[in-house]
Scaffold this active site. Structure first.
Site, PDB file in Angstrom:
ATOM      1  N   HIS A 280      71.042  68.100  70.805  1.00 40.14           N
ATOM      2  CA  HIS A 280      72.280  68.948  71.697  1.00 40.14           C
ATOM      3  C   HIS A 280      70.943  69.721  73.152  1.00 40.14           C
ATOM      4  O   HIS A 280      71.456  71.045  73.653  1.00 40.14           O
ATOM      5  CB  HIS A 280      72.946  69.967  71.160  1.00 40.14           C
ATOM      6  CG  HIS A 280      73.272  69.402  70.233  1.00 40.14           C
ATOM      7  ND1 HIS A 280      74.416  68.148  70.087  1.00 40.14           N
ATOM      8  CD2 HIS A 280      73.760  69.933  68.509  1.00 40.14           C
ATOM      9  CE1 HIS A 280      74.784  68.103  68.922  1.00 40.14           C
ATOM     10  NE2 HIS A 280      74.457  68.813  67.884  1.00 40.14           N
ATOM     11  N   ARG A 281      70.085  68.776  73.850  1.00 37.16           N
ATOM     12  CA  ARG A 281      68.917  70.210  74.459  1.00 37.16           C
ATOM     13  C   ARG A 281      68.322  70.944  74.041  1.00 37.16           C
ATOM     14  O   ARG A 281      67.402  72.222  74.513  1.00 37.16           O
ATOM     15  CB  ARG A 281      69.577  70.108  75.613  1.00 37.16           C
ATOM     16  CG  ARG A 281      69.954  68.242  76.097  1.00 37.16           C
ATOM     17  CD  ARG A 281      68.879  67.330  76.391  1.00 37.16           C
ATOM     18  NE  ARG A 281      69.307  66.505  77.172  1.00 37.16           N
ATOM     19  CZ  ARG A 281      69.770  65.414  76.095  1.00 37.16           C
ATOM     20  NH1 ARG A 281      69.414  64.618  74.827  1.00 37.16           N
ATOM     21  NH2 ARG A 281      69.830  64.256  77.255  1.00 37.16           N
ATOM     22  N   LEU A 282      68.342  71.584  72.641  1.00 39.01           N
ATOM     23  CA  LEU A 282      67.768  72.544  71.969  1.00 39.01           C
ATOM     24  C   LEU A 282      66.733  72.221  71.743  1.00 39.01           C
ATOM     25  O   LEU A 282      66.393  72.236  70.325  1.00 39.01           O
ATOM     26  CB  LEU A 282      68.081  73.277  70.807  1.00 39.01           C
ATOM     27  CG  LEU A 282      69.810  73.729  71.599  1.00 39.01           C
ATOM     28  CD1 LEU A 282      70.360  74.464  70.592  1.00 39.01           C
ATOM     29  CD2 LEU A 282      69.588  74.873  72.660  1.00 39.01           C
TER      30      LEU A 282
END
Length: 211
Positions: free
Chosen positions: A189-191
């Site tokens: 989730h692009r974290l």
């Protein structure tokens, strides 16, 4: 082609402060060993970014040839564009894109020429045809045809015959002494996980960055 749909999740792993070594060079060696074990093509390939006399950045891939005296080592022709950029502006950046592992390492530092002895010792280990190429090519300079380059290499082979090929006086090593090193691990989730080492008077400060 629909570029916006070219995406994937990064699920190879995570990175925590507890898992990091206090020394970024040691941490880098851990990650490089894992990249080699993962059988990544050219795990020592790194993007070298320099800035030219007009203030314009330029990048190219070079090969890491060692860690020496606290710096990242590569070799090149001293007349090449990269070498001329470094002579005028020694601040450079290195980037290791280990995409298979969802990792990258980004380095900012100062490049310095290595000693003649260090360069000669490495040059002696190169395959003979690589030694020939170092002599034959006036790196980054224009050439009219491939045939002319091949002729220059043939002339070098004839010049040295079966004898030892010495280090060219226009070729040698550079050591990039890091001032900042970032370790980036892709997450879902692009974290992503990002940790930045910054050199200070006492050694290295480490801080986590938001993705």
């Amino acid at each position: 082609m629909d570029y916006e749909q070219l995406r994937r999740e990064y699920t190879a792993g995570g990175l925590s402060r507890e898992s990091l070594d206090d020394c970024p060079l040691t941490q880098f060696e851990h990650w490089l060993a894992q990249a080699v074990k993962a059988d990544i093509g050219d795990p020592t390939a790194m993007v070298l970014a320099t800035v030219d006399e007009h203030g314009a950045p330029w990048q190219r891939i070079v090969l890491l040839k060692g860690l020496s005296r606290g710096g990242f080592v590569f070799y090149t022709n001293h007349g090449s564009n990269k070498a001329r950029d470094i002579a005028a502006r020694p601040q450079v950046s290195l980037h290791f894109p280990w995409n298979v592992l969802d990792r990258q390492v980004i380095i900012a530092g100062r490049a310095e020429k290595m000693s003649l002895a260090e360069s000669a010792a490495y040059f002696a280990t190169r395959p003979r045809e690589s030694q020939v190429a170092a002599w034959a090519s006036r790196q980054s300079r224009p050439i009219s045809t491939r045939a002319l380059l091949e002729e220059q290499a043939r002339a070098i082979r004839e010049k040295f015959g079966r004898g030892e090929i010495p280090l060219p006086d226009f070729w040698g090593g550079y050591r990039v002494l890091p001032q900042r090193i970032e370790f980036w691990q892709g997450r879902q989730h692009r974290l992503h996980d990002r940790f930045l080492y910054t050199r200070n008077a006492g050694g290295w400060a480490i801080e986590q960055l938001q993705p």
